[in-house]
Write a protein that holds these residues in place. Structure first.
Motif, PDB file in Angstrom:
ATOM      1  N   SER A  13     -13.206  -9.550  -2.053  1.00 20.56           N
ATOM      2  CA  SER A  13     -11.803  -9.743  -2.404  1.00 20.56           C
ATOM      3  C   SER A  13     -11.608 -11.027  -3.207  1.00 20.56           C
ATOM      4  O   SER A  13     -12.415 -11.953  -3.134  1.00 20.56           O
ATOM      5  CB  SER A  13     -10.941  -9.811  -1.137  1.00 20.56           C
ATOM      6  OG  SER A  13     -11.038  -8.618  -0.386  1.00 20.56           O
ATOM      7  N   GLU A  44      -1.919  -9.951  -6.945  1.00 16.49           N
ATOM      8  CA  GLU A  44      -3.338  -9.692  -7.185  1.00 16.49           C
ATOM      9  C   GLU A  44      -3.537  -8.726  -8.345  1.00 16.49           C
ATOM     10  O   GLU A  44      -4.492  -8.864  -9.124  1.00 16.49           O
ATOM     11  CB  GLU A  44      -3.995  -9.140  -5.917  1.00 16.49           C
ATOM     12  CG  GLU A  44      -5.511  -9.109  -5.990  1.00 16.49           C
ATOM     13  CD  GLU A  44      -6.152  -8.777  -4.666  1.00 16.49           C
ATOM     14  OE1 GLU A  44      -7.379  -8.962  -4.549  1.00 16.49           O
ATOM     15  OE2 GLU A  44      -5.446  -8.341  -3.742  1.00 16.49           O
ATOM     16  N   GLU A  82       2.856   0.845   1.332  1.00 18.74           N
ATOM     17  CA  GLU A  82       3.749  -0.144   1.946  1.00 18.74           C
ATOM     18  C   GLU A  82       5.209   0.177   1.623  1.00 18.74           C
ATOM     19  O   GLU A  82       6.064   0.205   2.522  1.00 18.74           O
ATOM     20  CB  GLU A  82       3.409  -1.552   1.430  1.00 18.74           C
ATOM     21  CG  GLU A  82       2.076  -2.091   1.882  1.00 18.74           C
ATOM     22  CD  GLU A  82       2.100  -2.691   3.272  1.00 18.74           C
ATOM     23  OE1 GLU A  82       3.032  -2.378   4.045  1.00 18.74           O
ATOM     24  OE2 GLU A  82       1.188  -3.463   3.587  1.00 18.74           O
ATOM     25  N   CYS A 141       3.019  -8.604   2.149  1.00 19.98           N
ATOM     26  CA  CYS A 141       1.807  -7.916   1.688  1.00 19.98           C
ATOM     27  C   CYS A 141       2.032  -7.247   0.332  1.00 19.98           C
ATOM     28  O   CYS A 141       1.137  -7.233  -0.516  1.00 19.98           O
ATOM     29  CB  CYS A 141       1.366  -6.874   2.723  1.00 19.98           C
ATOM     30  SG  CYS A 141       0.665  -7.588   4.236  1.00 19.98           S
ATOM     31  N   GLY A 185      -6.545 -11.357  -2.157  1.00 19.40           N
ATOM     32  CA  GLY A 185      -6.998 -10.347  -1.212  1.00 19.40           C
ATOM     33  C   GLY A 185      -7.339 -10.935   0.141  1.00 19.40           C
ATOM     34  O   GLY A 185      -7.073 -10.322   1.184  1.00 19.40           O
ATOM     35  N   LYS A 244      -2.328   0.809  -1.927  1.00 19.15           N
ATOM     36  CA  LYS A 244      -1.808   0.038  -0.797  1.00 19.15           C
ATOM     37  C   LYS A 244      -0.341  -0.323  -1.003  1.00 19.15           C
ATOM     38  O   LYS A 244       0.474  -0.206  -0.077  1.00 19.15           O
ATOM     39  CB  LYS A 244      -2.641  -1.236  -0.604  1.00 19.15           C
ATOM     40  CG  LYS A 244      -4.009  -1.005  -0.014  1.00 19.15           C
ATOM     41  CD  LYS A 244      -4.676  -2.307   0.382  1.00 19.15           C
ATOM     42  CE  LYS A 244      -5.003  -3.163  -0.801  1.00 19.15           C
ATOM     43  NZ  LYS A 244      -5.788  -4.371  -0.415  1.00 19.15           N
ATOM     44  N   THR A 245      -0.007  -0.748  -2.217  1.00 20.64           N
ATOM     45  CA  THR A 245       1.383  -1.102  -2.504  1.00 20.64           C
ATOM     46  C   THR A 245       2.289   0.117  -2.372  1.00 20.64           C
ATOM     47  O   THR A 245       3.399   0.020  -1.827  1.00 20.64           O
ATOM     48  CB  THR A 245       1.493  -1.688  -3.918  1.00 20.64           C
ATOM     49  OG1 THR A 245       0.597  -2.800  -4.050  1.00 20.64           O
ATOM     50  CG2 THR A 245       2.910  -2.160  -4.202  1.00 20.64           C
ATOM     51  N   ASN A 264      -0.051  -8.072  -3.020  1.00 19.19           N
ATOM     52  CA  ASN A 264      -0.713  -7.017  -3.793  1.00 19.19           C
ATOM     53  C   ASN A 264      -0.301  -7.051  -5.259  1.00 19.19           C
ATOM     54  O   ASN A 264      -1.142  -6.900  -6.155  1.00 19.19           O
ATOM     55  CB  ASN A 264      -0.393  -5.640  -3.192  1.00 19.19           C
ATOM     56  CG  ASN A 264      -1.116  -5.384  -1.890  1.00 19.19           C
ATOM     57  OD1 ASN A 264      -2.184  -5.948  -1.637  1.00 19.19           O
ATOM     58  ND2 ASN A 264      -0.549  -4.533  -1.054  1.00 19.19           N
ATOM     59  N   SER A 316      -7.125   0.633  -5.598  1.00 25.37           N
ATOM     60  CA  SER A 316      -6.852   0.420  -4.173  1.00 25.37           C
ATOM     61  C   SER A 316      -5.599  -0.430  -3.978  1.00 25.37           C
ATOM     62  O   SER A 316      -4.827  -0.207  -3.045  1.00 25.37           O
ATOM     63  CB  SER A 316      -8.053  -0.234  -3.494  1.00 25.37           C
ATOM     64  OG  SER A 316      -8.219  -1.578  -3.912  1.00 25.37           O
ATOM     65  N   LEU A 317      -5.369  -1.394  -4.864  1.00 28.54           N
ATOM     66  CA  LEU A 317      -4.176  -2.223  -4.767  1.00 28.54           C
ATOM     67  C   LEU A 317      -2.910  -1.415  -5.033  1.00 28.54           C
ATOM     68  O   LEU A 317      -1.898  -1.561  -4.329  1.00 28.54           O
ATOM     69  CB  LEU A 317      -4.262  -3.386  -5.758  1.00 28.54           C
ATOM     70  CG  LEU A 317      -5.323  -4.451  -5.465  1.00 28.54           C
ATOM     71  CD1 LEU A 317      -5.376  -5.467  -6.600  1.00 28.54           C
ATOM     72  CD2 LEU A 317      -5.025  -5.159  -4.159  1.00 28.54           C
ATOM     73  N   SER A 340      -8.777  -0.055   1.083  1.00 29.18           N
ATOM     74  CA  SER A 340      -9.739  -1.144   0.916  1.00 29.18           C
ATOM     75  C   SER A 340     -11.168  -0.652   1.120  1.00 29.18           C
ATOM     76  O   SER A 340     -12.118  -1.242   0.590  1.00 29.18           O
ATOM     77  CB  SER A 340      -9.436  -2.275   1.905  1.00 29.18           C
ATOM     78  OG  SER A 340      -8.161  -2.815   1.671  1.00 29.18           O
ATOM     79  N   TRP A 387      -4.160 -11.624   1.875  1.00 28.05           N
ATOM     80  CA  TRP A 387      -3.614 -10.346   2.344  1.00 28.05           C
ATOM     81  C   TRP A 387      -4.270  -9.922   3.652  1.00 28.05           C
ATOM     82  O   TRP A 387      -3.587  -9.491   4.597  1.00 28.05           O
ATOM     83  CB  TRP A 387      -3.827  -9.278   1.275  1.00 28.05           C
ATOM     84  CG  TRP A 387      -3.355  -7.920   1.678  1.00 28.05           C
ATOM     85  CD1 TRP A 387      -2.086  -7.421   1.554  1.00 28.05           C
ATOM     86  CD2 TRP A 387      -4.142  -6.872   2.261  1.00 28.05           C
ATOM     87  NE1 TRP A 387      -2.040  -6.126   2.034  1.00 28.05           N
ATOM     88  CE2 TRP A 387      -3.285  -5.770   2.471  1.00 28.05           C
ATOM     89  CE3 TRP A 387      -5.480  -6.764   2.621  1.00 28.05           C
ATOM     90  CZ2 TRP A 387      -3.733  -4.581   3.038  1.00 28.05           C
ATOM     91  CZ3 TRP A 387      -5.935  -5.582   3.191  1.00 28.05           C
ATOM     92  CH2 TRP A 387      -5.061  -4.493   3.400  1.00 28.05           C
TER      93      TRP A 387
END
Length: 243
Positions: A17, A203, A141, A196, A21, A137-138, A200, A133-134, A88, A24
């Motif tokens: 990461s 990042e 969320e 988070c 990351g 994840k976003t 993200n 992956s980011l 992740s 996070w």
């Protein structure tokens, strides 16, 4: 749910990461998983048992509880944590795939040869996997935050709700157990989730900006090389093998 197993898996992600990351991961473990396991589960443990309605009609209390709480906050957060941490693992699996290719490449061409300078370095396909992956994840969320607000109309739990669903004989008042404490934990978990999301997004911009800088630097190096050695091709023959 075995959160220690999840922690062990995500610890491997920390090696690959960026600084954002790692922050996070810290937020997920300290402000979400730890709070969930230590405190939040206990706060909602008596949720249905202490949901009282001012009627003795059989089934009315259960029906009203199911209407106002189609899914418990605690179970929704558990699903959210699982969904936002699973992407992740894509990075870990991609690095494992690179390491296996590196092993086969060395076995075929000798131990002194290398296909990757560093299998965990975010170049080529691994950069795209990490970026994807980011985004996933976003997306998870934001989706779960929307679901929580959509199901309960607000992040604040009311002290009293009114229900007139059959088999309730008329409009009855129902009272939620410890609404203030649950509201505080709800806002805390929502705030951690928003944090988070911000990490993200930061990042994502960091990775894209770093990629643009690297491409510009690489382009300037290639241009300088062609001026010094006209007619040569400076592309690395192994770049087509990397993924």
């Amino acid at each position: 749910m075995d959160w220690k197993f999840l922690q062990g898996l995500l610890s491997g992600v920390n090696k690959y990461s960026t600084a954002f990351g790692r922050i996070w991961l810290s937020v997920v473990f300290v402000f979400r998983v730890l709070v969930y396991v230590v405190a939040a589960e206990r706060v909602w443990s008596d949720d249905q048992g202490h949901f009282d309605c001012n009627t003795r009609q059989p089934g009315c209390t259960n029906i009203c509880y199911d209407y106002f709480f189609p899914i418990s906050h605690i179970r929704l957060w558990a699903l959210q944590l699982i969904f936002v941490t699973c992407p992740s693992f894509m990075v870990v699996l991609h690095v494992a795939y690179r390491e296996e290719r590196e092993r086969k490449y060395r076995a075929k061409h000798g131990e002194d040869t290398r296909l990757y300078d560093n299998p965990g370095q975010k170049h080529g396909g691994l950069w795209w996997t990490y970026l994807m992956s980011l985004f996933i994840k976003t997306g998870f969320e934001i989706t779960f935050l929307y679901l929580l607000h959509y199901i309960y109309d607000s992040f604040k739990l009311p002290r009293k709700v009114q229900c007139d669903i059959s088999p309730c004989p008329n409009l009855v008042d129902c009272y939620i157990s410890r609404p203030t404490e649950k509201t505080i934990f709800t806002y805390f978990m929502v705030g951690a989730s928003v944090m988070c999301v911000v990490l993200n997004i930061c990042e994502i911009f960091y990775l894209i900006a770093l990629r643009i800088v690297n491409l510009r630097h690489r382009g300037s190096v290639h241009t300088s090389s062609r001026k010094i050695y006209p007619g040569t091709d400076c592309d690395d023959s192994k770049s087509s093998l990397k993924g």
